[in-house]
Write a protein that holds these residues in place. Structure first.
Motif, PDB file in Angstrom:
ATOM      1  N   GLN A  68     -39.207  -1.188   0.724  1.00 53.23           N
ATOM      2  CA  GLN A  68     -38.571  -1.721   1.925  1.00 53.23           C
ATOM      3  C   GLN A  68     -38.382  -0.559   2.883  1.00 53.23           C
ATOM      4  N   MET A  69     -38.564  -0.822   4.171  1.00 54.02           N
ATOM      5  CA  MET A  69     -38.299   0.171   5.210  1.00 54.02           C
ATOM      6  C   MET A  69     -37.144  -0.358   6.054  1.00 54.02           C
ATOM      7  N   GLU A  70     -36.073   0.395   6.111  1.00 56.67           N
ATOM      8  CA  GLU A  70     -34.922  -0.004   6.910  1.00 56.67           C
ATOM      9  C   GLU A  70     -34.676   1.046   7.983  1.00 56.67           C
ATOM     10  N   PRO A  71     -34.169   0.627   9.139  1.00 54.19           N
ATOM     11  CA  PRO A  71     -33.868   1.612  10.174  1.00 54.19           C
ATOM     12  C   PRO A  71     -32.777   2.574   9.701  1.00 54.19           C
ATOM     13  N   PHE A  72     -32.916   3.825  10.054  1.00 54.14           N
ATOM     14  CA  PHE A  72     -31.920   4.833   9.687  1.00 54.14           C
ATOM     15  C   PHE A  72     -30.916   4.920  10.814  1.00 54.14           C
ATOM     16  N   ASP A  73     -29.648   4.677  10.488  1.00 56.34           N
ATOM     17  CA  ASP A  73     -28.622   4.849  11.511  1.00 56.34           C
ATOM     18  C   ASP A  73     -27.572   5.857  11.092  1.00 56.34           C
ATOM     19  N   GLY A  74     -27.411   6.066   9.827  1.00 60.42           N
ATOM     20  CA  GLY A  74     -26.473   7.072   9.352  1.00 60.42           C
ATOM     21  C   GLY A  74     -25.027   6.745   9.676  1.00 60.42           C
ATOM     22  N   GLY A  75     -24.761   5.570  10.253  1.00 59.79           N
ATOM     23  CA  GLY A  75     -23.405   5.198  10.589  1.00 59.79           C
ATOM     24  C   GLY A  75     -22.917   5.791  11.898  1.00 59.79           C
ATOM     25  N   HIS A  76     -23.719   6.627  12.520  1.00 63.06           N
ATOM     26  CA  HIS A  76     -23.342   7.242  13.789  1.00 63.06           C
ATOM     27  C   HIS A  76     -24.600   7.673  14.523  1.00 63.06           C
ATOM     28  N   ILE A  77     -24.446   8.048  15.755  1.00 64.39           N
ATOM     29  CA  ILE A  77     -25.606   8.447  16.554  1.00 64.39           C
ATOM     30  C   ILE A  77     -25.858   9.932  16.307  1.00 64.39           C
ATOM     31  N   SER A  78     -26.395  10.242  15.144  1.00 68.38           N
ATOM     32  CA  SER A  78     -26.555  11.634  14.750  1.00 68.38           C
ATOM     33  C   SER A  78     -27.732  12.310  15.428  1.00 68.38           C
ATOM     34  N   TYR A  79     -28.703  11.528  15.934  1.00 66.14           N
ATOM     35  CA  TYR A  79     -29.875  12.145  16.528  1.00 66.14           C
ATOM     36  C   TYR A  79     -29.547  12.846  17.834  1.00 66.14           C
ATOM     37  N   LEU A  80     -28.374  12.572  18.428  1.00 62.64           N
ATOM     38  CA  LEU A  80     -27.989  13.304  19.630  1.00 62.64           C
ATOM     39  C   LEU A  80     -27.622  14.740  19.308  1.00 62.64           C
ATOM     40  N   TYR A  81     -27.196  14.977  18.075  1.00 60.81           N
ATOM     41  CA  TYR A  81     -26.731  16.296  17.682  1.00 60.81           C
ATOM     42  C   TYR A  81     -27.682  17.013  16.738  1.00 60.81           C
ATOM     43  N   ASP A  82     -28.529  16.275  16.073  1.00 62.42           N
ATOM     44  CA  ASP A  82     -29.444  16.845  15.096  1.00 62.42           C
ATOM     45  C   ASP A  82     -30.875  16.591  15.560  1.00 62.42           C
ATOM     46  N   SER A  83     -31.572  17.656  15.907  1.00 64.44           N
ATOM     47  CA  SER A  83     -32.919  17.486  16.447  1.00 64.44           C
ATOM     48  C   SER A  83     -33.923  17.033  15.391  1.00 64.44           C
ATOM     49  N   ASP A  84     -33.552  17.099  14.105  1.00 67.21           N
ATOM     50  CA  ASP A  84     -34.457  16.654  13.057  1.00 67.21           C
ATOM     51  C   ASP A  84     -34.397  15.140  12.843  1.00 67.21           C
ATOM     52  N   ILE A  85     -33.392  14.477  13.406  1.00 60.81           N
ATOM     53  CA  ILE A  85     -33.222  13.047  13.214  1.00 60.81           C
ATOM     54  C   ILE A  85     -33.574  12.330  14.507  1.00 60.81           C
ATOM     55  N   MET A  86     -34.460  11.356  14.399  1.00 58.04           N
ATOM     56  CA  MET A  86     -34.885  10.582  15.559  1.00 58.04           C
ATOM     57  C   MET A  86     -34.421   9.134  15.387  1.00 58.04           C
ATOM     58  N   PRO A  87     -34.218   8.413  16.491  1.00 53.84           N
ATOM     59  CA  PRO A  87     -33.772   7.022  16.364  1.00 53.84           C
ATOM     60  C   PRO A  87     -34.818   6.104  15.740  1.00 53.84           C
ATOM     61  N   THR A  88     -36.058   6.560  15.631  1.00 49.33           N
ATOM     62  CA  THR A  88     -37.110   5.744  15.021  1.00 49.33           C
ATOM     63  C   THR A  88     -37.286   6.017  13.530  1.00 49.33           C
ATOM     64  N   ASP A  89     -36.470   6.899  12.949  1.00 54.91           N
ATOM     65  CA  ASP A  89     -36.584   7.220  11.530  1.00 54.91           C
ATOM     66  C   ASP A  89     -36.275   5.998  10.667  1.00 54.91           C
ATOM     67  N   LYS A  90     -36.847   5.983   9.479  1.00 52.06           N
ATOM     68  CA  LYS A  90     -36.690   4.866   8.550  1.00 52.06           C
ATOM     69  C   LYS A  90     -36.146   5.377   7.216  1.00 52.06           C
ATOM     70  N   LEU A  91     -35.371   4.531   6.555  1.00 49.21           N
ATOM     71  CA  LEU A  91     -34.981   4.779   5.173  1.00 49.21           C
ATOM     72  C   LEU A  91     -36.030   4.117   4.298  1.00 49.21           C
ATOM     73  N   VAL A  92     -36.593   4.871   3.392  1.00 50.22           N
ATOM     74  CA  VAL A  92     -37.625   4.352   2.497  1.00 50.22           C
ATOM     75  C   VAL A  92     -36.958   3.995   1.170  1.00 50.22           C
TER      76      VAL A  92
END
Length: 160
Positions: free
Chosen positions: A60-84
């Protein structure tokens, strides 16, 4: 192995709380449980899907949200990332496929970057380049200011 129903992580039997999310909702993992393999960017997730389908791995591929908007602070995390997530029974196969794909992607990136190698700049050269850049910037600003002043004086001359 224990399964966390909140974050889909797997941890050791002796654990009281999930090491990922600190949840105490742990139970024995079943072969049918979908467990977290890892987080993947959009390109890697697409390649993993192709490989999983070819090898018959349930996923299953689920959108990664991390519970917060972490991609604004972490350049390694993008809003299009997926949890595998993969079925626990397919986990060893999926882990092997993922490791092989990681090696393939790294090889592709080094081949692409092989043509564009940059040699590191010495500290003295870097300082000289920075000083020259600042000087050129100041000259450009002065030219713009003097040019704007000349245009303003010319326009004044037209009205008087």
């Amino acid at each position: 192995m224990l399964y966390c129903t909140k974050c889909h992580g797997v941890c050791q039997d002796s654990t009281l709380k999930c090491p990922n999310c600190k949840s105490s909702k742990l139970r024995q993992v079943n072969d049918e449980d979908f467990v977290l393999l890892h987080r993947a960017d959009q390109y890697t997730a697409q390649r993993l899907e192709e490989q999983f389908q070819a090898h018959g791995v349930s996923y299953q591929m689920e959108p990664f949200d991390g519970g917060h908007i972490s991609y604004l602070y972490d350049s390694d995390i993008m809003p299009t990332d997926k949890l595998v997530l993969v079925r626990w029974g397919d986990y060893p196969t999926a882990k092997g496929i993922s490791a092989q794909l990681k090696n393939d992607i790294e090889r592709e990136q080094t081949e692409e970057a092989g043509e564009e190698t940059f040699e590191p700049m010495s500290q003295k050269k870097r300082i000289v380049v920075q000083i020259v850049s600042v000087f050129v910037f100041l000259v450009v600003v002065m030219l713009v200011v003097f040019g704007a002043d000349a245009v303003a004086n010319w326009l004044k001359g037209l009205w008087s």
